[in-house]
Design an enzyme around this catalytic site. Structure first.
Site, PDB file in Angstrom:
ATOM      1  N   ASP A 131      27.198 -73.733  30.813  1.00  0.00           N
ATOM      2  CA  ASP A 131      25.769 -73.774  30.509  1.00  0.00           C
ATOM      3  C   ASP A 131      25.018 -74.034  31.811  1.00  0.00           C
ATOM      4  O   ASP A 131      25.251 -75.046  32.464  1.00  0.00           O
ATOM      5  CB  ASP A 131      25.534 -74.916  29.499  1.00  0.00           C
ATOM      6  CG  ASP A 131      24.159 -74.839  28.890  1.00  0.00           C
ATOM      7  OD1 ASP A 131      23.344 -74.015  29.350  1.00  0.00           O
ATOM      8  OD2 ASP A 131      23.898 -75.619  27.952  1.00  0.00           O
ATOM      9  N   ASP A 169      21.791 -68.064  29.473  1.00  0.00           N
ATOM     10  CA  ASP A 169      22.335 -69.084  30.372  1.00  0.00           C
ATOM     11  C   ASP A 169      23.551 -69.816  29.812  1.00  0.00           C
ATOM     12  O   ASP A 169      23.933 -70.861  30.299  1.00  0.00           O
ATOM     13  CB  ASP A 169      21.239 -70.093  30.740  1.00  0.00           C
ATOM     14  CG  ASP A 169      20.615 -70.741  29.513  1.00  0.00           C
ATOM     15  OD1 ASP A 169      20.996 -70.361  28.390  1.00  0.00           O
ATOM     16  OD2 ASP A 169      19.754 -71.616  29.676  1.00  0.00           O
ATOM     17  N   GLU A 170      24.164 -69.286  28.765  1.00  0.00           N
ATOM     18  CA  GLU A 170      25.280 -69.984  28.134  1.00  0.00           C
ATOM     19  C   GLU A 170      26.389 -69.004  27.792  1.00  0.00           C
ATOM     20  O   GLU A 170      26.102 -67.889  27.344  1.00  0.00           O
ATOM     21  CB  GLU A 170      24.809 -70.554  26.786  1.00  0.00           C
ATOM     22  CG  GLU A 170      24.478 -72.009  26.765  1.00  0.00           C
ATOM     23  CD  GLU A 170      24.148 -72.410  25.339  1.00  0.00           C
ATOM     24  OE1 GLU A 170      25.063 -72.792  24.605  1.00  0.00           O
ATOM     25  OE2 GLU A 170      22.965 -72.291  24.953  1.00  0.00           O
TER      26      GLU A 170
END
Lengths: 374, 409
Positions: free
Chosen positions: B9, B103-104
């Site tokens: 993350d 973003d993960e």
């Protein structure tokens, strides 16, 4: 309130109103039946705000009064009570009712009668009488064509109107879901201007309830209408159906005048082949292909990754070879409205309206739009 | 065999990218938000978080909490670029990468010991590579399944690396608050708390039957999670469940005419995306957020799947009438299409599509040419897509949207 009633009669009257008692709990009282005793008569009412059913039932009355009782549970109880034994209902404090029959006792929670929605008024004017069997026949022939698609409110019902192309007054019912259409009519005797002065667009479920009423025994049903309701009565039962306030499309415009390519098939054979081939048709769209060529009609279906089916039947056809796609269910519904031995399909091309009708009778026709084959 | 799953993350992603591009912002409270006046915070640097600023908070609230904050608008294409770079690094370590968002991601590094050492070492190497090559910081969680890995990465933030060793799952979970479980929001948390359940350990000790009685299938699911059980594989190609688009307006929309125009534009964009992904959907959902942030959705399911903007627009119009939009001012409109089926679900050869009997129901008895023949509509939509490929998204627009005017600006 208390009264005694025959167990079988109680089961009958509760079964009759069950279809309208709301199962979902948007308004708890709508899952209830309103029971009112006055004199020697029990009145049972159920309502989903769109349809209201009222049944009268002779009882041995003790004390007048009224209460709303859970319709489903009350029927469940009535069904398990000993047969041919009188049932006694007594209202107790706190909206409870005691139900006893022989040695069996039940206590059932109800709601105050005042919570039940008010009854709609009976439409003014003299009701007209229509043969119950005629109503049932017309309704059955068209009702499955009405839309179940919630976006198409104006197609979610059956249009009822009076036509007079020949001597006598004809009752016509029309339904369409935007992909197919059915129209059935029959001589209805003196129906006055019941369907002439106003647009009567009856929701699918309401049509089913009046149809049930019509087939509850021989004889005619009494119909009248206001701007808001169609009202039907037969024997001790009355049904109010709230009309759809929407514009039904001008269906006459989509009935083709000339469809030059004509194919005649045996009704039963056609229905059977459709059912057979339908097994392999894709689940959601039920697409089947009809290939006309000479005296043969081939019907086939393909389910991706699963397989195919095809079958042949004889057809009287002298047009050019042609391949048309359809939703097979639509064809099955159209055929089931036809009782004659032979079905005629009238076509123009692969993308225009196709008419299905009985060979002789002109009182029924169905129109099905093809599916485009890519 | 025990699996080795990583949850990676990126820390304060949008804000970090902004700081990367403008190093003078380092150490300052940076807040990325749609618009300073009306937008919603999409990212806040850790300096800004000290003031209580959080993602998804209205920008106006953030401004009040942190008046000295540096407010920046979103630059999605730049974030996508940075994200692509990072994901490319992930894929050097394993092909089994499941992107969860920009973003993960989950990575499955089971059996990679010979290449990178233990899962913990693999995580460390990935963190280093990302930092060295992009300047971004990523927090990692390492565990035997996705659920635990995600909780772990969250616990170490920022710049974290938390490992749940195999066999110690229970000891790791027990002291955590139940709110950490997937699917436990405020409502469930409140209900659990009334049952005296505050930690995941408390929940684990509740008999399964009682959880099922109180919460149904959801209870069963929570019960499994409390034991650290999660068998879901890392899926490299997650199929989209829905495709949609929404717009927050700088000024509340009050007039239905303007809303209709906005819906047309949204429908057009959604249909284009459906076609680009080669899918059609049967359920159209309209999302309306009123001026007071109250959110309602209305949905309808069609008889046939569609990727046509006109069809989606007509559904959205019908749905709009089922909301209080108009009398209640609207700050956000969104349209999404779900129940997706691949256009290729039926073989291209022999695919069949229902032709309509009427044009628009009730309004036009003559079948509209496009409605009459889905083939024509399909060809038209394809032509529109090709024009946009060549001349850009505004190369061709619906007639009702001729100019660039945005009612919200």
């Amino acid at each position: 309130m208390n009264f005694s009633v025959d167990r079988d009669q109680l089961v009958d009257v509760l079964t009759g109103i069950q279809g309208v008692a709301e199962r979902r709990h948007t308004m708890p009282v709508l899952s209830h039946a309103l029971m009112t005793v006055s004199g020697e008569t029990l009145t049972v009412v159920s309502s989903d705000l769109e349809i209201v059913i009222r049944c009268l039932q002779p009882v041995t009355a003790g004390e007048p009064g009224s209460i709303a009782l859970p319709a489903r549970k009350l029927l469940d109880i009535a069904k398990v009570l000993p047969k041919e034994t009188p049932v006694k209902l007594t209202v107790k404090e706190g909206n409870y009712v005691e139900i006893s029959s022989g040695r069996s006792h039940f206590r059932l929670a109800g709601l105050p009668a005042q919570e039940f929605p008010e009854m709609p008024e009976k439409p003014a004017g003299k009701p007209v009488s229509i043969d119950g069997d005629l109503f049932r026949r017309l309704a059955e022939a068209v009702v499955s064509f009405a839309s179940s698609d919630e976006t198409r409110y104006n197609l979610a019902g059956v249009l009822m109107e009076r036509t007079e192309p020949k001597e006598g007054a004809f009752l016509r019912m029309v339904a369409t879901d935007g992909h197919r259409l059915a129209m059935a009519e029959g001589e209805a005797g003196d129906i006055g201007d019941l369907f002439a002065s106003r647009k009567v667009l009856v929701p699918k479920k309401g049509v089913q309830e009046i149809r049930k009423l019509a087939e509850s025994g021989p004889g005619s049903i009494e119909l009248s209408a206001s701007d808001k309701f169609l009202f039907a009565a037969k024997g001790d039962t009355e049904v109010w159906v709230r009309l759809l306030d929407a514009d039904f499309p001008d269906y006459r415009q989509v009935i083709p005048r000339e469809n030059p390519l004509k194919a005649t098939v045996n009704r039963d054979a056609f229905a059977e082949v459709l059912r057979r081939v339908g097994v392999m048709a894709p689940d959601k769209v039920h697409s089947v292909k009809l290939s006309f060529s000479g005296q043969q009609l081939e019907i086939s279906s393909t389910s991706p990754d699963q397989g195919e089916a095809q079958d042949l039947l004889e057809a009287e056809y002298d047009g050019p070879a042609m391949k048309i796609g359809f939703n097979g269910r639509y064809l099955q519904d159209a055929v089931s409205g036809i009782s004659e031995e032979k079905v005629v399909l009238q076509m123009k091309d692969e993308v225009s309206q196709v008419i299905l009708r009985p060979e002789k009778d002109t009182a029924y026709l169905a129109i099905v739009m093809p599916m485009r084959i890519f | 065999m025990s699996r080795a799953i990583l949850h990676l993350d990126l820390d304060a992603f949008y804000a970090s990218v902004e700081i990367l591009d403008r190093p003078e912002l380092r150490g300052k409270p940076v807040i990325v938000a749609g618009s300073e006046r009306r937008g919603v915070v999409t990212a806040a640097s850790y300096e800004a978080r000290k003031f209580g600023v959080r993602s998804a908070m209205p920008a106006a609230t953030a401004k009040r909490l942190c008046p000295q904050g540096v407010f920046l608008p979103n630059r999605f294409s730049r974030y996508k670029e940075a994200s692509d770079e990072v994901f490319a690094i992930y894929r050097r370590f394993t092909p089994i990468v499941e992107p969860l968002s920009i973003d993960e991601a989950f990575l499955d590094v089971t059996g990679c010991e010979r290449l990178f050492g233990s899962a913990e070492e693999a995580a460390r190497k990935i963190k280093e590579a990302v930092r060295r090559e992009t300047g971004l910081i990523v927090s990692a969680g390492v565990a035997s399944n996705k659920f635990l890995a995600k909780i772990a990465s969250d616990l170490g933030k920022p710049d974290g690396l938390v490992v749940v060793p195999p066999g110690e799952e229970q000891a790791f979970l027990d002291p955590l608050p139940v709110g950490k479980l997937w699917g436990v929001g405020k409502v469930t948390e409140g209900a659990l708390s009334r049952m005296g359940i505050r930690t995941i350990g408390d929940l684990r000790r509740v008999p399964r039957d009682r959880m099922v009685r109180s919460f149904g299938a959801h209870g069963e699911h929570l019960h499994a999670l409390s034991r650290g059980i999660d068998d879901r594989p890392v899926e490299t190609q997650r199929e989209a469940k829905s495709i949609g688009h929404e717009e927050t307006y700088d000024r509340d929309l009050r007039d239905r005419g303007t809303m209709r125009r906005e819906l047309l534009s949204l429908s057009d964009r959604v249909s284009e995306r459906l076609r680009r992904h080669g899918v059609k959907g049967r359920t159209v959902t309209l999302k309306v957020k009123y001026h007071d942030f109250v959110l309602v959705t209305r949905a309808i399911t069609l008889a046939y799947p569609t990727d046509d903007g006109g069809t989606i627009y007509r559904c959205a119009l019908d749905l709009l009438t089922e909301t209080e939009a108009g009398p209640r001012p609207v700050r956000l409109l969104g349209i999404s299409v779900s129940k997706l089926t691949g256009a290729e679900e039926l073989p291209p050869e022999g695919r069949m599509e229902q032709i309509a009997l009427f044009g628009r129901p009730g309004t036009d008895p003559k079948p509209a040419p496009a409605a009459q023949d889905p083939g024509k509509k399909e060809r038209l939509n394809r032509a529109v897509d090709r024009i946009r490929e060549k001349f850009g998204p505004r190369g061709i627009v619906p007639g009702a949207l001729p100019d660039d005017e945005d009612p919200g600006t």
